[in-house]
Motif scaffolding. Structure first.
Motif, short mmCIF file in Angstrom:
data_model
loop_
_atom_site.label_atom_id
_atom_site.label_comp_id
_atom_site.label_asym_id
_atom_site.label_seq_id
_atom_site.Cartn_x
_atom_site.Cartn_y
_atom_site.Cartn_z
N UNK B 69 0.73 -1.25 0.16
CA UNK B 69 -0.06 -0.04 -0.07
C UNK B 69 0.91 1.24 -0.02
N UNK B 70 0.67 2.18 -1.02
CA UNK B 70 1.37 3.45 -0.86
C UNK B 70 0.77 4.60 -0.45
N UNK B 71 1.04 5.14 0.49
CA UNK B 71 0.32 6.51 1.07
C UNK B 71 0.34 7.68 0.18
N UNK B 72 -0.55 8.14 -0.13
CA UNK B 72 -0.74 9.34 -0.86
C UNK B 72 -0.68 10.64 -0.14
N UNK B 73 0.11 11.48 -0.68
CA UNK B 73 0.42 12.73 -0.07
C UNK B 73 0.55 13.83 -0.95
N UNK B 74 0.42 15.27 -0.29
CA UNK B 74 0.39 16.61 -1.02
C UNK B 74 2.02 16.76 -0.94
N UNK B 75 2.53 17.77 -2.07
CA UNK B 75 3.58 18.62 -1.88
C UNK B 75 4.25 18.79 -0.64
N UNK B 76 2.97 19.48 0.11
CA UNK B 76 3.50 19.98 1.56
C UNK B 76 3.86 18.90 2.39
N UNK B 77 3.09 17.79 2.31
CA UNK B 77 3.16 16.52 3.21
C UNK B 77 4.41 16.06 2.80
N UNK B 78 5.10 15.89 1.71
CA UNK B 78 6.22 15.34 1.42
C UNK B 78 7.30 16.42 1.89
N UNK B 79 7.15 17.69 1.69
CA UNK B 79 8.27 18.68 2.19
C UNK B 79 8.51 18.39 4.10
N UNK B 80 7.33 18.06 4.67
CA UNK B 80 7.47 17.92 5.79
C UNK B 80 8.02 16.64 6.36
N UNK B 81 7.56 15.45 5.58
CA UNK B 81 8.20 14.36 5.93
C UNK B 81 9.59 14.31 5.45
N UNK B 82 10.14 15.04 4.66
CA UNK B 82 11.66 15.26 4.24
C UNK B 82 12.11 15.92 5.62
N UNK B 83 11.55 16.89 6.09
CA UNK B 83 12.16 17.69 7.10
C UNK B 83 12.25 16.64 8.51
N UNK B 84 11.16 15.83 8.69
CA UNK B 84 11.12 14.91 9.65
C UNK B 84 12.30 13.83 9.41
N UNK B 85 12.71 13.48 8.12
CA UNK B 85 13.50 12.52 7.83
C UNK B 85 14.85 13.14 8.24
N UNK B 86 15.39 14.38 7.70
CA UNK B 86 16.34 14.93 8.06
C UNK B 86 16.83 15.16 9.53
N UNK B 87 15.70 15.53 10.31
CA UNK B 87 15.71 15.66 11.62
C UNK B 87 15.98 14.57 12.39
N UNK B 88 15.49 13.44 11.83
CA UNK B 88 15.59 11.88 12.69
C UNK B 88 17.16 11.78 12.51
N UNK B 89 17.60 12.00 11.18
CA UNK B 89 19.12 11.91 10.87
C UNK B 89 19.79 12.64 11.61
N UNK B 90 19.46 13.65 12.43
CA UNK B 90 20.51 14.30 13.62
C UNK B 90 20.57 16.02 12.85
N UNK B 91 19.80 16.30 11.90
CA UNK B 91 19.73 17.75 11.67
C UNK B 91 18.95 18.66 12.86
N UNK B 92 19.65 19.19 13.84
CA UNK B 92 19.13 19.98 14.65
C UNK B 92 18.51 21.29 14.38
#
Lengths: 408, 408
Positions: B69-92
């Motif tokens: 199953x593939x989650x469907x998201x908006x541009x804003x959603x993916x911008x947000x999750x990219x930020x979350x991704x980077x933050x979880x990898x250590x971007x403070x």
């Protein structure tokens, strides 16, 4: 009996997989305890001795009473058998004198008195011990011919053939090698093999390879091409040097390593070694090395692993197992279409088959430049050898032959 | 549901051997018919989609009812999750605004209504679909985190953690990635995998490789070094160019190929692509290629097979499976000691681990010159990947995890 190392069938499991080992073990159980005697004429040097050195302990490790008997002969005897060898490979200039025939038969007669020939199966390798068949007792006798006898010198073959016809079965390395006038005997075709765990083929650490190159002043940072073969007209060392000369015009930094060993039963070796050295006299970056320089199995292994491309430009070959030795190391091979070579070098897949020195040089240049192509062919070569030319496959084939001859 | 290819478990037998296949089939029989739902946020691009594309049909071929199953998201959603991704990898430096949190939760809420989440096991990949846990029904829920969460941005982790804690089990790619404040949940460590039969990794004929090089004007007769990675600060494309610059001083004929693809959920990609192109502006023999140039899976495969040395100079990595992709092709890898890279690049065995651009350049020069060393390391790499990072191993691990969670 020659000294043998103590490798077990299970040592090969990481290489060939558990299924292959299981098959071998279950075939071996059907013939457990059977006494198999292999007879050849040299305990070291030459392909047959190398195969036996691996095969026999392996056969013992799966429960066979496998033994190795080495024919003892004089200088005159080995001179004669070398002539027979060359004649069977097609040299029509050779004639056997009555003295030569006498020494050939006499040495076999003497050996028959001292060798243990009481086996369930007696496997006679190559022409040297062939006449031992006249002293057979019980057991099945098999002649395992490792040379190309497709177009033998008629005169010499006429002398040899009556012995051949007394055997229960014959084994050749290629279909094409079977002389066309053989009738009424079981004939098998079986590939010879290399041992992936022998000193000549086992994995070496990069620092060992580097040390070997440095010991012989070969530059590890420049491409190396090379041929491993006896110094012998059939192996065409001069053709290798001609090829190198042409490659050097295109790739100035290339180096050539020619490695040969002097076998006990090979009096021509030294003469051809000197010829080769003279032929390369004015060339730079050529290394002609032998066991006399301290290049033994591990060193050969190291050099082969350092080859960018291996050459095998033989004019005639029994099988040419050094090709498989190079392929097993991931090295693509440029070679002539003779003997067993085309079974190993699949043109454009594991290397290139060539007809002339010009073609050889062209393919070598291509492979030195295209590292990625050399790698792809090398990788195919490893797989090809794994499927066809490893000692485990050879043992499996021998077990099947045994079952077919003796029953069980 | 994304389109999936129809590979069967038996297709892998020639690669991993019959024993491995038997083990997988017998584990699968214990959970036959179980419904497994994998959820991620992109059907193509990125490592997770690639794994699922292979894993799911393979799981189906052994009798599981595996779905994607593939989650469907908006541009804003993916911008947000990219930020979350980077933050979880250590971007403070990252802070989530309330708008970002809202879009993150809202998209998950909407998806919960349309996605099929009724499985025996529901496997949620990465942070994007993490909040779906709030809409769980029956079944065991597993969060499979593919990124390095060893030192997460505290602020973002604080927001994410309550969701994580609702899962039945967590899976990380390395021991070190497990956040240190996780308590009372089963945690597993499992390697991700590559598919040796996918377009990106399947064997290619040499003429296909040659055509690919020629199509993009890369010279097949000169050494090629390269990195395959998204255009992204974490992947350090500028460091790769700096390394190339230094290598070029020593080996003037060397070429650099940088390959990246733009994934759906990766808005930063284009910006970093342009930055990379600008950075290499005045350099000769540099090829910066993307899916927009027609470099898709087969082309990546061809280029990787043509690399003399592969680079992976990432600053941070989830796992860095492109390393295994290169190793699987017999290419030695020079890489940084981050993420899952040291599990794949064993220093001096399958490649070299480096700390600086200078060290990277030095090792690349060594490997370009010493073809034999590159081959030995490459060969080790193939074996290492075969044992640890193939999709068959991954499937086996998932089956065992399933049995442990659900019982049977």
């Amino acid at each position: 009996m020659s000294s043998v190392c103590v490798r077990k069938i299970s040592d090969y499991e990481p290489i060939v997989g558990r299924d292959e080992i299981k098959t071998i073990v279950s075939l071996a159980e059907r013939v457990k305890g059977a006494k198999i005697i292999h007879v050849n004429s040299t305990a070291y040097g030459g392909g047959v001795a190398e195969i036996l050195k691996s095969l026999i302990p392996l056969a013992r490790s799966v429960g066979l009473d496998a033994r190795w008997q080495v024919l003892q002969g004089s200088k005159e005897f080995f001179f004669t058998t070398k002539s027979i060898h060359n004649a069977l490979q097609g040299d029509n200039s050779i004639e056997l004198t009555s003295e030569m025939r006498d020494v050939y038969l006499k040495v076999n007669e003497l050996n028959a008195k001292t060798l243990d020939l009481d086996g369930d199966v007696v496997m006679i390798h190559d022409p040297q011990p062939l006449p031992l068949i006249d002293y057979r007792r019980d057991g099945k006798w098999v002649w395992r011919c490792h040379i190309d006898t497709s177009q033998p010198n008629k005169h010499v073959w006429g002398f040899i053939k009556p012995f051949v016809e007394k055997y229960d079965a014959l084994v050749f390395s290629r279909e094409a090698y079977i002389p066309n006038d053989i009738r009424g005997i079981k004939v098998f075709v079986r590939f010879p093999s290399i041992d992936p765990l022998s000193d000549k083929n086992k994995p070496l650490h990069q620092t060992e390879i580097l040390k070997i190159l440095e010991r012989f002043d070969v530059n590890p940072d420049k491409p190396i091409i090379g041929q491993v073969a006896r110094f012998d007209p059939w192996k065409n060392p001069l053709g290798v040097i001609d090829t190198y000369r042409k490659v050097k015009e295109k790739i100035s930094e290339v180096q050539l390593v020619l490695i040969g060993s002097f076998a006990h039963d090979d009096p021509e070796g030294l003469e051809w070694y000197k010829k080769t050295v003279r032929y390369a006299e004015n060339l730079k970056d050529v290394y002609i090395l032998t066991n006399m320089d301290g290049v033994c199995d591990v060193e050969v292994n190291g050099f082969q692993r350092a080859f960018t491309v291996a050459l095998q430009l033989s004019i005639r070959e029994g099988f040419g197992l050094t090709v498989s030795e190079a392929l097993w190391k991931g090295v693509p091979v440029v070679a002539t279409r003779v003997g067993g070579i085309p079974l190993q070098v699949i043109d454009g897949v594991t290397g290139f088959l060539i007809n002339t020195v010009e073609e050889a040089a062209e393919k070598v240049v291509l492979l030195v430049k295209r590292g990625w192509l050399a790698r792809e062919l090398g990788r195919n070569g490893v797989e090809h050898v794994k499927r066809n030319f490893l000692v485990t496959k050879d043992l499996k084939d021998y077990l099947r032959l045994h079952i077919e001859l003796v029953g069980k």
